[in-house]
Design an enzyme around this catalytic site. Structure first.
Site, PDB file in Angstrom:
ATOM      1  CG  ASP A 102      14.931   2.193  -3.573  1.00 37.93           C
ATOM      2  OD1 ASP A 102      14.823   3.143  -2.565  1.00 37.93           O
ATOM      3  OD2 ASP A 102      15.222   1.188  -3.085  1.00 37.93           O
ATOM      4  CE1 TYR A 147      15.061   0.046   4.140  1.00 38.97           C
ATOM      5  CE2 TYR A 147      13.949   1.897   4.998  1.00 38.97           C
ATOM      6  CZ  TYR A 147      14.574   1.407   3.697  1.00 38.97           C
ATOM      7  OH  TYR A 147      14.773   2.022   2.728  1.00 38.97           O
ATOM      8  CE1 TYR A 230      17.962  -1.436   2.173  1.00 39.67           C
ATOM      9  CE2 TYR A 230      17.731  -3.695   1.584  1.00 39.67           C
ATOM     10  CZ  TYR A 230      17.060  -2.255   1.602  1.00 39.67           C
ATOM     11  OH  TYR A 230      15.875  -1.993   0.952  1.00 39.67           O
ATOM     12  CG  HIS A 290       9.937   4.436  -1.658  1.00 33.16           C
ATOM     13  ND1 HIS A 290      11.004   5.047  -1.820  1.00 33.16           N
ATOM     14  CD2 HIS A 290      10.065   2.865  -1.862  1.00 33.16           C
ATOM     15  CE1 HIS A 290      11.994   4.288  -2.027  1.00 33.16           C
ATOM     16  NE2 HIS A 290      11.909   2.995  -2.099  1.00 33.16           N
TER      17      HIS A 290
END
Length: 313
Positions: A102, A147, A230, A290
């Site tokens: 990820d 998200y 993020y 995932h």
């Protein structure tokens, strides 16, 4: 698991928590994503150590047992590049295989570009070649309630998460990210509202696993994890003409929601990806989600060890 040793390595004045297993001459350095932590690699660490490699996983700065940076809101992926090299230097490692899952794929790609002499190969799970600030995908096509876009808004995730204890937050995110669809909230919802609290944990993620994750995030909180990845993923890392010539492997679960990102599957299955990583092998797993390295550890371990042995010359 009991044989995994834990220590701290100081990098840039921060004490970073490092887990280590094995004493082989070749090193594999594991880089986690969110809401993951060093423990996400528990199955792979045991397997590669048994195969004769030195396995190392660390908590990113501001995650788990690693020290928070003085200003978490200014943290970036460039800091993780510094941390990877700092840990390698601190442990006397001249060269390593990097395995990123990820958002842990981003520093793996960056280190391979900036310090190619330190990298034996790059394996990523769930994320093909991309760099912070350099989008190869039409991310503007993502729905506004997605998200990532929600969590990029200062204070929004903090308020959302703050309604629950840490264990519930981690549980909700794990359950949401297990799915094959994008996590999109309506205008009247927050991301935590999408989770079904009555849904059972998947068989490969136990209550004991959840307790480990929860205790680590209770220690660090979410300030740095919300910043990296993020809120910093749009910052240009300054790398031009990106290319990684080291051997590479991408493991992608066909039930990973990331494949639903606009243009993602086309990018992975086209020849464009090979322009950036010409020596890349791409593996699709029909049932993988995932969290494929935790969901299907034996399959991932076999792929990983085969790759390591092939390129350990």
């Amino acid at each position: 698991m009991e044989q995994i040793q834990h220590k701290y390595v100081e990098v840039s004045g921060l004490k970073l928590h490092v887990a280590e297993l094995g004493t082989g001459p070749k090193t594999v350095l594991f880089l986690h994503g969110f809401p993951e932590i060093w423990y996400s690699w528990r199955h792979q660490m045991v397997a590669v150590a048994a195969a004769g490699y030195r396995a190392i996983a660390f908590d990113f700065r501001g995650y788990g047992l690693s020290q928070l940076p003085p200003e978490p809101e200014k943290a970036s992926f460039d800091d993780l590049v510094v941390d990877v090299i700092g840990i390698m230097d601190g442990l006397g490692i001249s060269k390593a295989f990097l395995v990123g899952k990820d958002s842990g794929a981003f520093p793996a790609f960056q280190v391979a570009m900036v310090h190619p002499d330190r990298v034996s190969g790059v394996v990523t799970l769930g994320i093909p070649f991309m760099l912070p600030g350099v989008s190869v995908l039409p991310m503007h096509l993502l729905p506004k309630g997605f998200y990532i876009l929600r969590w990029q808004e200062p204070g929004r995730a903090e308020a959302d998460f703050g309604r629950f204890d840490v264990k519930t937050v981690i549980r909700n995110i794990y359950m949401l990210f297990c799915g094959s669809e994008l996590q999109v909230a309506s205008d009247e919802q927050e991301i935590m509202d999408l989770a079904d609290p009555s849904a059972p944990l998947p068989p490969w993620f136990t209550e004991e696993d959840l307790d480990v994750y929860s205790s680590l995030y209770e220690n660090s909180g979410f300030r740095t994890p919300l910043q990296v990845p993020y809120r910093s993923m749009g910052q240009d890392c300054g790398l031009k003409d990106p290319k990684i010539t080291a051997p590479g492997m991408l493991i992608m679960g066909e039930k990973d929601y990331v494949l639903k990102f606009p243009g993602m599957e086309e990018y992975i299955r086209s020849e464009r990806l090979k322009e950036f990583m010409p020596n890349l092998e791409i593996i699709f797993h029909k049932e993988g989600n995932h969290f494929i390295q935790e969901q299907l550890p034996e399959e991932v371990n076999q792929l990983l060890i085969t790759f390591l042995n092939k390129h350990s010359t």
